[in-house]
Scaffold this active site. Sequence first.
Site, PDB file in Angstrom:
ATOM      1  N   LYS A  52     -14.499 -22.779 -18.646  1.00 38.65           N
ATOM      2  CA  LYS A  52     -13.658 -23.787 -19.296  1.00 38.65           C
ATOM      3  C   LYS A  52     -14.481 -25.032 -19.610  1.00 38.65           C
ATOM      4  CE  LYS A  52      -9.211 -22.621 -17.138  1.00 38.65           C
ATOM      5  NZ  LYS A  52      -8.515 -22.316 -18.413  1.00 38.65           N
ATOM      6  N   ARG A  72      -3.364 -12.673 -15.453  1.00 36.12           N
ATOM      7  CA  ARG A  72      -2.742 -11.366 -15.711  1.00 36.12           C
ATOM      8  C   ARG A  72      -3.459 -10.251 -14.960  1.00 36.12           C
ATOM      9  NH1 ARG A  72      -3.812 -12.289 -22.036  1.00 36.12           N
ATOM     10  NH2 ARG A  72      -3.583 -14.418 -21.252  1.00 36.12           N
TER      11      ARG A  72
HETATM   12  N1  BES Z   1      -4.624 -21.082 -15.866  1.00 34.71           N
HETATM   13  C1  BES Z   1      -4.875 -20.917 -17.246  1.00 34.71           C
HETATM   14  C2  BES Z   1      -3.705 -21.346 -18.118  1.00 34.71           C
HETATM   15  C3  BES Z   1      -3.502 -22.836 -18.267  1.00 34.71           C
HETATM   16  C4  BES Z   1      -4.357 -23.556 -19.060  1.00 34.71           C
HETATM   17  C5  BES Z   1      -2.434 -23.443 -17.688  1.00 34.71           C
HETATM   18  C6  BES Z   1      -4.137 -24.909 -19.234  1.00 34.71           C
HETATM   19  C7  BES Z   1      -2.208 -24.792 -17.874  1.00 34.71           C
HETATM   20  C8  BES Z   1      -3.067 -25.527 -18.640  1.00 34.71           C
HETATM   21  C9  BES Z   1      -5.147 -19.440 -17.569  1.00 34.71           C
HETATM   22  O1  BES Z   1      -5.813 -18.735 -16.582  1.00 34.71           O
HETATM   23  C10 BES Z   1      -5.989 -19.414 -18.788  1.00 34.71           C
HETATM   24  O2  BES Z   1      -7.090 -19.868 -18.718  1.00 34.71           O
HETATM   25  N2  BES Z   1      -5.454 -18.877 -19.882  1.00 34.71           N
HETATM   26  C11 BES Z   1      -6.167 -18.818 -21.106  1.00 34.71           C
HETATM   27  C12 BES Z   1      -5.881 -17.488 -21.740  1.00 34.71           C
HETATM   28  C13 BES Z   1      -6.745 -17.204 -22.942  1.00 34.71           C
HETATM   29  C14 BES Z   1      -8.178 -17.014 -22.502  1.00 34.71           C
HETATM   30  C15 BES Z   1      -6.228 -15.970 -23.624  1.00 34.71           C
HETATM   31  C16 BES Z   1      -5.663 -19.952 -21.977  1.00 34.71           C
HETATM   32  O3  BES Z   1      -4.480 -20.253 -21.951  1.00 34.71           O
HETATM   33  O4  BES Z   1      -6.489 -20.562 -22.653  1.00 34.71           O
HETATM   34 MN    MN Z   2      -7.913 -18.893 -16.769  1.00 34.78          MN
END
Ligand code: BES
Ligand code: MN
Length: 497
Positions: free
Chosen positions: A278, A352
């Site tokens: 990230k 997931r």
């Molecule tokens: N924990 C995150 C989702 C999230 C991101 C919650 C920001 C709250 C604020 C999750 O694990 C994630 O990183 N999801 C990705 C999925 C994508 C790679 C398909 C996302 O939402 O960017």
């Molecule tokens: Mn994630």
Amino acid sequence: MEFSIKSAATPGARAGCVVAGVFETRRLSAAAAALDRAARGYLSGVLARGDMEGKANTSLFLREVPGAGAERVLLVGLGSREKFREKQYREAVACAMRALASTGTEDATLTLTGLPVGRRDPAWKVAQAVMAARESGYRFTQMKSRVETPEPALKRLVLTVDRAAGRRAAAGLERGLAIAHGTSLARDLGNLPPNVCTPSRLANEARELAKRYRMKVTVLERPDMERLGMLTLLSVAQGSAEPPKFIVLEHRGGPARAKPVVLVGKGITFDTGGISLKPPAEMDEMKFDMCGAASVLGAMKAAGEMRLPLNVIGVVPATENMPGGRATRPGDIVKSLSGQTVEILNTDAEGRLILCDALTYVERYEPAAVIDIATLTGACVIALGHVASGLFANDEGLAREVSAAAETSHDPVWRMPLGDDYQEQLKSNFADFANVGGRPAGAITAACFLARFAGKFKWAHLDIAGTAWKSGREKGATGRPVPLLTQFLLNRAGRGK
Ligand code: BES
Ligand code: MN
Ligand code: ZN
């Protein structure tokens, strides 16, 4: 803080402060009118002189009101009587609590619980007042060496209700306290830093709950998960030095053979994204990526505290998502517990991957219903903001039940679609399917991924990415959706009314 209930017959007897509502414009509520009579028109005099209009979110302290039987009277604005509904009621209670916290008052009598709120009964009004009061009194200070903002002085809060409402009000008090305690547990766990709130810490919290409420707890370790074949879960854990835990907490309050409700909570105690790292901005907030797990533990605590006559199983797959020499690479293909193979195209779509093995695992309980709760997608925040949690379900009846519980508990959800047309986006050239489906409809394709593991039971999925915590100056866990989950369980146990 201690709460108690009193019949409205003697408002304010010996209280430090009596709280009474005023509607717009300058219209006394029934309790305020009773005080006014005892004070021989003193309150109506104050209003007539223009000191208070009764607008929502305003309040006025009065000292030495004759005949009030209390040191102070706090008038709280309720807004227009015609528009006074659930939301306004909760806000009025919160406004009263804020005003009380600004004084040294140690005990207060709240007459707002006697106000008519739509068709809500006294149990609802008392439960909501207790929850709103506890919410406004919440502080997270356990990591501070010196407490800067002292706890509010308020120690006792008396809630007044109609004479006839005693039994219902007592039920509301028990329920409100249980939900409030479950919510603050979820908030505390969410707010703890990721070096403290590890998977091991979550397991220990579950063990504590088991001891306190006589539940059964099972914690699977990495070798147990290997033996079972939870390889998508382990693919997320393999980059981390912290040992993963698979936590199962069983509250058996119903008949031995009754099928359980199963709650599954995403327990990523820190989400770096893994090799699909990230960006640095606000990455600290990924300590909240275990808020689904925290809400499951919170709801289990509430169920235990109320000795809910229902079988409920809380399941928490817990791990960090870290990059490193052993971490999963984009392109890796792993076999889930279900036997289906997954191409991991993005290691940041890890939630997931841990939930799917948990969903397969819970098939063994032949659940009456399964609800998973997860801070799953940034896309859900874009779709629904910080107001409603995303609700997905493979069963209409269950979706309606969850929506009804959300409405009662004021913990809103919004139904989102699932469907084969969206499943297309998860196609993989190399495995059964991929773990991501591109940018469009990101919350939906995440739910579609989970749906492939939830074919054997009635299932609902709550994406709480936008509702589990607040950012910015008020940064902190909200404890949502503990109120919704607990209300759902109450309804299932026939105790919802
Ligand atoms: N924990 C995150 C989702 C999230 C991101 C919650 C920001 C709250 C604020 C999750 O694990 C994630 O990183 N999801 C990705 C999925 C994508 C790679 C398909 C996302 O939402 O960017
Ligand atoms: Mn994630
Ligand atoms: Zn995550």
